[in-house]
Enzyme design. Structure first.
Site, PDB file in Angstrom:
ATOM      1  N   LYS A 182       0.837  -1.211   0.000  1.00 35.39           N
ATOM      2  CA  LYS A 182       0.000   0.000   0.000  1.00 35.39           C
ATOM      3  C   LYS A 182       0.868   1.255   0.000  1.00 35.39           C
ATOM      4  O   LYS A 182       0.640   2.185  -0.773  1.00 35.39           O
ATOM      5  CB  LYS A 182      -0.886  -0.014   1.256  1.00 35.39           C
ATOM      6  N   ASN A 183       1.886   1.266   0.887  1.00 41.47           N
ATOM      7  CA  ASN A 183       2.648   2.503   1.059  1.00 41.47           C
ATOM      8  C   ASN A 183       3.645   2.765  -0.068  1.00 41.47           C
ATOM      9  O   ASN A 183       4.284   3.813  -0.109  1.00 41.47           O
ATOM     10  CB  ASN A 183       3.351   2.506   2.418  1.00 41.47           C
ATOM     11  N   CYS A 226      -3.999  12.749  13.288  1.00 42.25           N
ATOM     12  CA  CYS A 226      -4.757  11.500  13.215  1.00 42.25           C
ATOM     13  C   CYS A 226      -4.510  10.725  14.487  1.00 42.25           C
ATOM     14  O   CYS A 226      -3.771  11.174  15.356  1.00 42.25           O
ATOM     15  CB  CYS A 226      -4.404  10.708  11.964  1.00 42.25           C
ATOM     16  N   ARG A 249       1.264  14.506  13.288  1.00 43.54           N
ATOM     17  CA  ARG A 249       1.709  14.290  11.903  1.00 43.54           C
ATOM     18  C   ARG A 249       1.652  15.539  11.017  1.00 43.54           C
ATOM     19  O   ARG A 249       0.902  15.597  10.034  1.00 43.54           O
ATOM     20  CB  ARG A 249       0.917  13.148  11.271  1.00 43.54           C
ATOM     21  N   ASP A 307       5.227   0.473  11.819  1.00 45.02           N
ATOM     22  CA  ASP A 307       4.000  -0.171  11.326  1.00 45.02           C
ATOM     23  C   ASP A 307       3.888  -1.640  11.746  1.00 45.02           C
ATOM     24  O   ASP A 307       2.891  -2.296  11.434  1.00 45.02           O
ATOM     25  CB  ASP A 307       3.908  -0.063   9.790  1.00 45.02           C
ATOM     26  N   ARG A 333      -8.428  -0.552   4.912  1.00 46.87           N
ATOM     27  CA  ARG A 333      -7.516   0.415   4.293  1.00 46.87           C
ATOM     28  C   ARG A 333      -6.180  -0.241   3.957  1.00 46.87           C
ATOM     29  O   ARG A 333      -5.466   0.239   3.070  1.00 46.87           O
ATOM     30  CB  ARG A 333      -7.260   1.588   5.242  1.00 46.87           C
TER      31      ARG A 333
HETATM   32  C1  EPZ Z   1       4.606   6.827   6.223  1.00 45.38           C
HETATM   33  O1  EPZ Z   1       3.875   7.908   6.789  1.00 45.38           O
HETATM   34  C2  EPZ Z   1       3.645   5.651   6.159  1.00 45.38           C
HETATM   35  N1  EPZ Z   1       2.525   6.025   5.311  1.00 45.38           N
HETATM   36  C3  EPZ Z   1       3.187   5.270   7.559  1.00 45.38           C
HETATM   37  O2  EPZ Z   1       2.364   4.121   7.454  1.00 45.38           O
HETATM   38  C4  EPZ Z   1       4.415   4.938   8.407  1.00 45.38           C
HETATM   39  O3  EPZ Z   1       4.008   4.674   9.724  1.00 45.38           O
HETATM   40  C5  EPZ Z   1       5.399   6.114   8.400  1.00 45.38           C
HETATM   41  O4  EPZ Z   1       5.725   6.472   7.023  1.00 45.38           O
HETATM   42  C6  EPZ Z   1       6.696   5.830   9.138  1.00 45.38           C
HETATM   43  O5  EPZ Z   1       7.312   4.710   8.574  1.00 45.38           O
HETATM   44  C7  EPZ Z   1       2.653   5.962   3.981  1.00 45.38           C
HETATM   45  O6  EPZ Z   1       3.706   5.631   3.431  1.00 45.38           O
HETATM   46  C8  EPZ Z   1       1.457   6.300   3.165  1.00 45.38           C
HETATM   47  P1  EPZ Z   1       6.803  10.232   8.099  1.00 45.38           P
HETATM   48  P2  EPZ Z   1       4.454   9.404   6.708  1.00 45.38           P
HETATM   49  O7  EPZ Z   1       6.699  11.488   7.320  1.00 45.38           O
HETATM   50  O8  EPZ Z   1       5.173   9.584   5.427  1.00 45.38           O
HETATM   51  C9  EPZ Z   1       7.026  13.520  11.614  1.00 45.38           C
HETATM   52  C10 EPZ Z   1       0.493   2.747   7.946  1.00 45.38           C
HETATM   53  O9  EPZ Z   1       0.006   2.215   8.984  1.00 45.38           O
HETATM   54  N2  EPZ Z   1       6.922  14.538  10.544  1.00 45.38           N
HETATM   55  O10 EPZ Z   1       7.978   9.356   7.879  1.00 45.38           O
HETATM   56  O11 EPZ Z   1       3.339  10.329   7.031  1.00 45.38           O
HETATM   57  C11 EPZ Z   1       5.744  12.695  11.746  1.00 45.38           C
HETATM   58  O12 EPZ Z   1       4.767  13.365  12.521  1.00 45.38           O
HETATM   59  C12 EPZ Z   1       1.015   4.160   7.969  1.00 45.38           C
HETATM   60  O13 EPZ Z   1       0.529   2.161   6.841  1.00 45.38           O
HETATM   61  C13 EPZ Z   1       6.995  15.871  10.873  1.00 45.38           C
HETATM   62  O14 EPZ Z   1       7.146  16.252  12.048  1.00 45.38           O
HETATM   63  O15 EPZ Z   1       5.474   9.361   7.915  1.00 45.38           O
HETATM   64  C14 EPZ Z   1       6.253  11.422  12.377  1.00 45.38           C
HETATM   65  O16 EPZ Z   1       6.386  11.602  13.763  1.00 45.38           O
HETATM   66  C15 EPZ Z   1       0.746   4.884   9.242  1.00 45.38           C
HETATM   67  N3  EPZ Z   1       6.877  16.792   9.861  1.00 45.38           N
HETATM   68  C16 EPZ Z   1       7.656  11.260  11.750  1.00 45.38           C
HETATM   69  O17 EPZ Z   1       8.005  12.567  11.255  1.00 45.38           O
HETATM   70  C17 EPZ Z   1       6.716  16.425   8.558  1.00 45.38           C
HETATM   71  O18 EPZ Z   1       6.629  17.309   7.678  1.00 45.38           O
HETATM   72  C18 EPZ Z   1       7.731  10.284  10.583  1.00 45.38           C
HETATM   73  O19 EPZ Z   1       6.696  10.592   9.635  1.00 45.38           O
HETATM   74  C19 EPZ Z   1       6.670  15.057   8.235  1.00 45.38           C
HETATM   75  C20 EPZ Z   1       6.779  14.119   9.261  1.00 45.38           C
END
Ligand code: EPZ
Length: 428
Positions: A22-23, A125, A130, A315, A407
């Site tokens: 999915k991701n 969320c 996030r 995850d 999802r």
């Molecule tokens: C991706 O989310 C995945 N989603 C998530 O999978 C996964 O948990 C996550 O990466 C971490 O591996 C998809 O790929 C669609 P991040 P993403 O940006 O890209 C902070 C699932 O269950 N952050 O790596 O949104 C953020 O809040 C889902 O399939 C900022 O502060 O994750 C988090 O604490 C859930 N500012 C950390 O970084 C930003 O601009 C990592 O988030 C961006 C992120």
């Protein structure tokens, strides 16, 4: 709303096919916005999030052809042809973005190709606040002008984006993906330092290369992109889902069964395999996937900490906690990526688990067995951890609010019941 009913206690035996990730699929679909030629994606999973992304990119002018009929807004095809000829609508509306945060992945490609984009700000969320501040700061470093107005990100780059050096202050998967796509059409060279190394990021980079992008350092934390004037069509197969793989590996382990995970790749799941092996799970590579068994007695507790790839994936944290709740001894599980990703803890405790949370760590003291209960699903991975606990528990487990599962897990009940699980879906 549907519920899932499980009668636990049966060791699972059989074969489960692993779908496309999915991701990986979500950013790949967004990448279709980068070219007016057709991007053909195969091995797409049948999931609600894929349907949502398909709805969103259609709104943005992408023609979507599938190798099957779309029914009731969903999709049956596994191969999509995506063609973005008309890019005049550059607004990603609130009603779609609020359903799925990954919608923000259309920002980079739209801005790079059309010179403007208006994308609703995703809210927080269940698993954390996030924010997308790092995506926006990085795009500004490539010359984008960004304002936040009435809940929308309004981004402009009328004369096109210009390459630059972006150092991400923390690893962000979505931020790296947005920038990879944007930089592919920017003028000159972009360097992304402290980039995410997740296999899904590498999969996107490989697809962009097939579309004509020049990217060095794929799979490392430094990506160097030489921008090109235009990208072209390509054909790309989505990488297998390492989280679906890990989840079913735990299903085998927690029930004391044996499963073959067809299409699974060990090289994408090394951190998870290491922990499972240390807990006493037997894992072997086969000619077409992985064979997982737990035949030699009780599981042993193990400590782990979530980390960006190649570390242990956040995850998989909820699922491993379900497993450790029936392992011998104590396990310490620390979550470092999201600030609120322990919502499965009170639900697992309702099933008899002994878990205490201290800040970002959970101490799991293994119990002899779990017992069925009514539980509530809160997010995708938390939901599936309750399914895993239910498969091992004595008696009936009823999981409410299961729309989260749809999802991210395709035909979950079918895949498990084929291997002997007593699991069914019922309308409330
Ligand atoms: C991706 O989310 C995945 N989603 C998530 O999978 C996964 O948990 C996550 O990466 C971490 O591996 C998809 O790929 C669609 P991040 P993403 O940006 O890209 C902070 C699932 O269950 N952050 O790596 O949104 C953020 O809040 C889902 O399939 C900022 O502060 O994750 C988090 O604490 C859930 N500012 C950390 O970084 C930003 O601009 C990592 O988030 C961006 C992120």
């Amino acid at each position: 709303m549907d519920r899932i009913l499980i009668r636990g206690g049966t060791p699972l035996r059989g074969t489960i096919p692993i779908g496309g990730a999915k991701n990986a699929a979500l950013p790949l679909m967004a990448a279709s916005l980068l070219t007016d030629e057709t991007l053909t994606l195969s091995n797409l999973p049948h999931l609600a999030d894929i349907s949502t992304m398909s709805k969103l990119i259609r709104k943005l002018g992408v023609k979507v052809s599938m190798d099957g009929d779309a029914d009731g807004g969903g999709h049956v095809g596994r191969v999509f042809g995506l063609t973005a000829k008309d890019t005049s609508n550059t607004t990603a509306p609130y009603d779609l973005v609020r359903k799925m945060r990954a919608s923000v992945l259309v920002l980079g490609p739209m801005l790079a190709r059309a010179g403007r984009a208006r994308v609703s700000l995703p809210g927080g969320c269940a698993i954390g606040t996030r924010p997308v501040d790092l995506h926006l700061q990085a795009l500004e470093q490539l010359g984008a002008e960004i304002e936040l107005n009435e809940g929308y990100i309004e981004a402009r780059a009328e004369k096109g984006l210009v390459g630059g050096h972006v150092v991400f202050p923390m690893v962000t998967v979505g931020g790296t993906e947005n920038l990879l796509m944007a930089a592919s059409l920017a003028k000159g060279e972009t360097v992304l330092s402290n980039a995410a190394r997740e296999p899904e990021v590498a999969d996107l980079a490989k697809c962009l290369v097939a579309m004509g992008a020049t990217i060095d350092g794929i799979g490392s934390d430094t990506l160097t992109i030489q921008g090109v004037e235009r990208l072209h069509g390509a054909t790309h197969a989505v990488v297998p889902d390492r989280i679906e793989t890990g989840t079913y590996a735990i299903a085998a382990a927690i029930t004391g069964g044996e499963l073959t995970l067809q299409g699974a790749r060990a090289d994408l799941s090394e951190a998870v395999i290491k922990i499972l092996t240390s807990a006493g799970v037997e894992i072997a590579e086969t000619s077409d996937g992985l064979h997982i068994a737990r035949t030699n007695g009780p599981l042993q507790g193990a400590d782990m900490m979530t980390d960006p790839y190649p570390g242990f994936p956040t995850d998989m944290q909820a699922q491993i906690m379900a497993l450790m709740s029936v392992a011998r001894g104590a396990s310490m599980i620390t979550e470092t990526i999201f600030e609120n990703r322990f919502m499965h803890v009170p639900e697992l405790c309702r099933m008899g688990a002994d878990i205490n949370v201290h800040g970002s760590s959970a101490i799991v003291r293994g119990v002899e067995g779990l017992s069925g209960a009514q539980v509530m699903a809160t997010d995708l991975r938390a939901s599936v951890s309750l399914v895993l606990a239910g498969l091992a528990a004595e008696g009936e487990t009823v999981i409410n609010r299961i729309y989260h599962l749809d999802r991210g897990y395709e035909r979950l009940e079918d895949k498990l019941s084929t291997c002997g699980a007593d699991i069914r879906r019922a309308a409330e």
